[in-house]
Design a protein around this motif. Structure first.
Motif, PDB file in Angstrom:
ATOM      1  N   VAL A   8       0.734  -1.294   0.475  1.00  0.00           N
ATOM      2  CA  VAL A   8       0.415  -0.066  -0.038  1.00  0.00           C
ATOM      3  C   VAL A   8       1.097   0.827   0.190  1.00  0.00           C
ATOM      4  CG1 VAL A   8      -1.452   1.303   1.264  1.00  0.00           C
ATOM      5  CG2 VAL A   8      -1.924  -1.394   1.484  1.00  0.00           C
ATOM      6  N   LYS A   9       0.355   2.165  -1.047  1.00  0.00           N
ATOM      7  CA  LYS A   9       1.578   2.973  -0.799  1.00  0.00           C
ATOM      8  C   LYS A   9       1.104   4.658  -0.118  1.00  0.00           C
ATOM      9  CE  LYS A   9       2.094   6.844  -4.266  1.00  0.00           C
ATOM     10  NZ  LYS A   9       2.733   7.393  -5.616  1.00  0.00           N
ATOM     11  N   ASP A  10       1.975   4.186   0.892  1.00  0.00           N
ATOM     12  CA  ASP A  10       2.301   5.524   1.489  1.00  0.00           C
ATOM     13  C   ASP A  10       2.135   6.720   1.733  1.00  0.00           C
ATOM     14  OD1 ASP A  10       2.375   7.592   3.686  1.00  0.00           O
ATOM     15  OD2 ASP A  10       3.699   6.463   5.452  1.00  0.00           O
ATOM     16  N   GLU A  11       1.372   7.567   0.945  1.00  0.00           N
ATOM     17  CA  GLU A  11       0.448   8.876   0.070  1.00  0.00           C
ATOM     18  C   GLU A  11       2.218  10.226   0.814  1.00  0.00           C
ATOM     19  OE1 GLU A  11      -0.353   9.679  -2.535  1.00  0.00           O
ATOM     20  OE2 GLU A  11      -1.540   7.564  -3.457  1.00  0.00           O
ATOM     21  N   ALA A  15       5.665  11.573  -0.737  1.00  0.00           N
ATOM     22  CA  ALA A  15       5.631  13.094  -1.004  1.00  0.00           C
ATOM     23  C   ALA A  15       7.205  13.195  -0.015  1.00  0.00           C
ATOM     24  CB  ALA A  15       4.689  13.892  -0.063  1.00  0.00           C
ATOM     25  N   GLU A  16       7.282  12.915   1.104  1.00  0.00           N
ATOM     26  CA  GLU A  16       8.304  13.543   1.737  1.00  0.00           C
ATOM     27  C   GLU A  16       9.154  13.049   1.328  1.00  0.00           C
ATOM     28  OE1 GLU A  16      10.262  11.490   5.587  1.00  0.00           O
ATOM     29  OE2 GLU A  16       8.621  12.703   6.535  1.00  0.00           O
ATOM     30  N   GLN A  17       9.588  11.673   0.609  1.00  0.00           N
ATOM     31  CA  GLN A  17      10.991  11.259   0.725  1.00  0.00           C
ATOM     32  C   GLN A  17      10.568  11.805  -1.241  1.00  0.00           C
ATOM     33  OE1 GLN A  17      12.845   9.894   1.691  1.00  0.00           O
ATOM     34  NE2 GLN A  17      11.290   9.542   3.591  1.00  0.00           N
ATOM     35  N   ALA A  18       9.881  12.230  -1.932  1.00  0.00           N
ATOM     36  CA  ALA A  18      10.221  12.596  -3.114  1.00  0.00           C
ATOM     37  C   ALA A  18      11.174  13.855  -3.308  1.00  0.00           C
ATOM     38  CB  ALA A  18       9.058  13.270  -4.131  1.00  0.00           C
ATOM     39  N   SER A  19      10.215  14.746  -2.050  1.00  0.00           N
ATOM     40  CA  SER A  19      11.038  15.758  -1.587  1.00  0.00           C
ATOM     41  C   SER A  19      12.707  16.225  -1.544  1.00  0.00           C
ATOM     42  CB  SER A  19      10.470  16.466  -0.536  1.00  0.00           C
ATOM     43  OG  SER A  19      10.413  17.885  -0.265  1.00  0.00           O
ATOM     44  N   LEU A  20      12.817  14.917  -0.801  1.00  0.00           N
ATOM     45  CA  LEU A  20      14.232  14.501  -0.267  1.00  0.00           C
ATOM     46  C   LEU A  20      15.159  14.338  -1.385  1.00  0.00           C
ATOM     47  CD1 LEU A  20      14.142  13.234   3.179  1.00  0.00           C
ATOM     48  CD2 LEU A  20      14.767  15.309   2.576  1.00  0.00           C
ATOM     49  N   VAL A  66      10.495  -4.009  -5.565  1.00  0.00           N
ATOM     50  CA  VAL A  66      10.128  -2.749  -6.309  1.00  0.00           C
ATOM     51  C   VAL A  66      10.055  -2.728  -8.211  1.00  0.00           C
ATOM     52  CG1 VAL A  66      10.835   0.604  -6.276  1.00  0.00           C
ATOM     53  CG2 VAL A  66      10.497  -1.232  -4.558  1.00  0.00           C
ATOM     54  N   SER A  67       9.396  -2.305  -8.807  1.00  0.00           N
ATOM     55  CA  SER A  67       9.053  -2.749  -9.791  1.00  0.00           C
ATOM     56  C   SER A  67       9.780  -1.711 -11.041  1.00  0.00           C
ATOM     57  CB  SER A  67       7.655  -3.150 -10.543  1.00  0.00           C
ATOM     58  OG  SER A  67       6.675  -1.957 -10.595  1.00  0.00           O
ATOM     59  N   ALA A  68      10.356  -1.532 -11.950  1.00  0.00           N
ATOM     60  CA  ALA A  68      10.385  -0.344 -12.755  1.00  0.00           C
ATOM     61  C   ALA A  68       9.171   0.171 -13.194  1.00  0.00           C
ATOM     62  CB  ALA A  68      11.243  -0.936 -14.434  1.00  0.00           C
ATOM     63  N   ASN A  69       7.919  -0.466 -13.116  1.00  0.00           N
ATOM     64  CA  ASN A  69       6.947   1.012 -13.005  1.00  0.00           C
ATOM     65  C   ASN A  69       6.497   1.860 -11.926  1.00  0.00           C
ATOM     66  OD1 ASN A  69       5.713  -0.104 -15.678  1.00  0.00           O
ATOM     67  ND2 ASN A  69       4.995  -2.258 -14.682  1.00  0.00           N
ATOM     68  N   ALA A  70       7.098   0.677 -10.809  1.00  0.00           N
ATOM     69  CA  ALA A  70       6.823   2.226  -9.591  1.00  0.00           C
ATOM     70  C   ALA A  70       7.773   3.346  -9.838  1.00  0.00           C
ATOM     71  CB  ALA A  70       6.972   0.934  -8.394  1.00  0.00           C
ATOM     72  N   ILE A  71       9.387   2.543 -10.275  1.00  0.00           N
ATOM     73  CA  ILE A  71      10.068   3.755 -10.211  1.00  0.00           C
ATOM     74  C   ILE A  71       9.594   4.543 -11.249  1.00  0.00           C
ATOM     75  CG2 ILE A  71      12.643   4.407 -10.816  1.00  0.00           C
ATOM     76  CD1 ILE A  71      13.100   1.023  -9.539  1.00  0.00           C
ATOM     77  N   TYR A  72       9.153   4.488 -12.596  1.00  0.00           N
ATOM     78  CA  TYR A  72       9.127   5.270 -13.080  1.00  0.00           C
ATOM     79  C   TYR A  72       7.899   6.580 -12.853  1.00  0.00           C
ATOM     80  CZ  TYR A  72       7.802   7.240 -18.146  1.00  0.00           C
ATOM     81  OH  TYR A  72       7.972   7.836 -19.112  1.00  0.00           O
ATOM     82  N   ARG A  73       6.652   5.012 -12.357  1.00  0.00           N
ATOM     83  CA  ARG A  73       5.604   6.704 -11.899  1.00  0.00           C
ATOM     84  C   ARG A  73       6.312   7.115 -10.351  1.00  0.00           C
ATOM     85  NH1 ARG A  73       2.683   1.796 -11.981  1.00  0.00           N
ATOM     86  NH2 ARG A  73       2.986   1.004  -9.797  1.00  0.00           N
ATOM     87  N   PHE A  74       7.530   6.982  -9.658  1.00  0.00           N
ATOM     88  CA  PHE A  74       7.859   7.838  -8.834  1.00  0.00           C
ATOM     89  C   PHE A  74       8.453   9.254  -9.272  1.00  0.00           C
ATOM     90  CE2 PHE A  74      11.530   9.421  -5.602  1.00  0.00           C
ATOM     91  CZ  PHE A  74      10.929   9.464  -4.594  1.00  0.00           C
ATOM     92  N   LEU A  75       9.220   8.229  -9.895  1.00  0.00           N
ATOM     93  CA  LEU A  75       9.816   9.626 -10.782  1.00  0.00           C
ATOM     94  C   LEU A  75       8.964  11.004 -11.730  1.00  0.00           C
ATOM     95  CD1 LEU A  75      12.994   7.539 -12.561  1.00  0.00           C
ATOM     96  CD2 LEU A  75      13.012   9.111  -9.960  1.00  0.00           C
ATOM     97  N   THR A  76       8.291   9.623 -12.038  1.00  0.00           N
ATOM     98  CA  THR A  76       7.399  11.363 -13.142  1.00  0.00           C
ATOM     99  C   THR A  76       6.135  11.333 -12.460  1.00  0.00           C
ATOM    100  OG1 THR A  76       6.052   9.375 -14.064  1.00  0.00           O
ATOM    101  CG2 THR A  76       8.355   9.706 -15.612  1.00  0.00           C
TER     102      THR A  76
END
Length: 116
Positions: A8-11, A15-20, A66-76
């Motif tokens: 389950v994605k912890d929003e 968001a915190e890790q994306a900012s970092l 962690v799938s490549a799809n999940a990494i791509y979605r995190f980045l984009t």
């Protein structure tokens, strides 16, 4: 984390890790990069270093793949990094392969978090 919780994605954490991650990219002059299907892309080397760090810190469950799809979605989607390759191209390169290891980048990520 339990197996169920790890899927389950912890929003808030995302968001915190994306900012970092964006801050890290900026501090290291990588913030103008876009997505790439190249294993030698500094952006991809950095995200794999972050994934290893997140596993060590328990942010990602050790057994969670962690799938490549999940990494791509995190980045984009979460980091709003410009799309230069399709999710399919990214997936073709990174799915089912060993994550990219780069000691220099791992050290930069460790140093970055040591100062947080």
């Amino acid at each position: 984390m339990s197996d169920e919780a790890s899927s389950v994605k912890d929003e808030e954490t995302t968001a915190e890790q994306a900012s970092l991650f964006i801050e890290f990219l900026t501090l290291n002059g990588l913030d103008s990069m876009s997505t790439s299907a190249s294993k030698s892309s500094p952006m991809n080397i950095a995200i794999f270093a972050f994934i290893r760090y997140w596993r060590r810190r328990g942010i990602l469950a050790p057994q969670h793949i962690v799938s490549a799809n999940a990494i791509y979605r995190f980045l984009t989607e979460d980091c709003n990094i410009r799309k230069e390759v399709t999710i399919k191209s990214f997936n073709n390169v990174f799915n089912h392969c060993e994550d990219i290891k780069n000691q220099e980048m791992d050290d930069k990520v460790a140093d970055f978090f040591a100062h947080r």
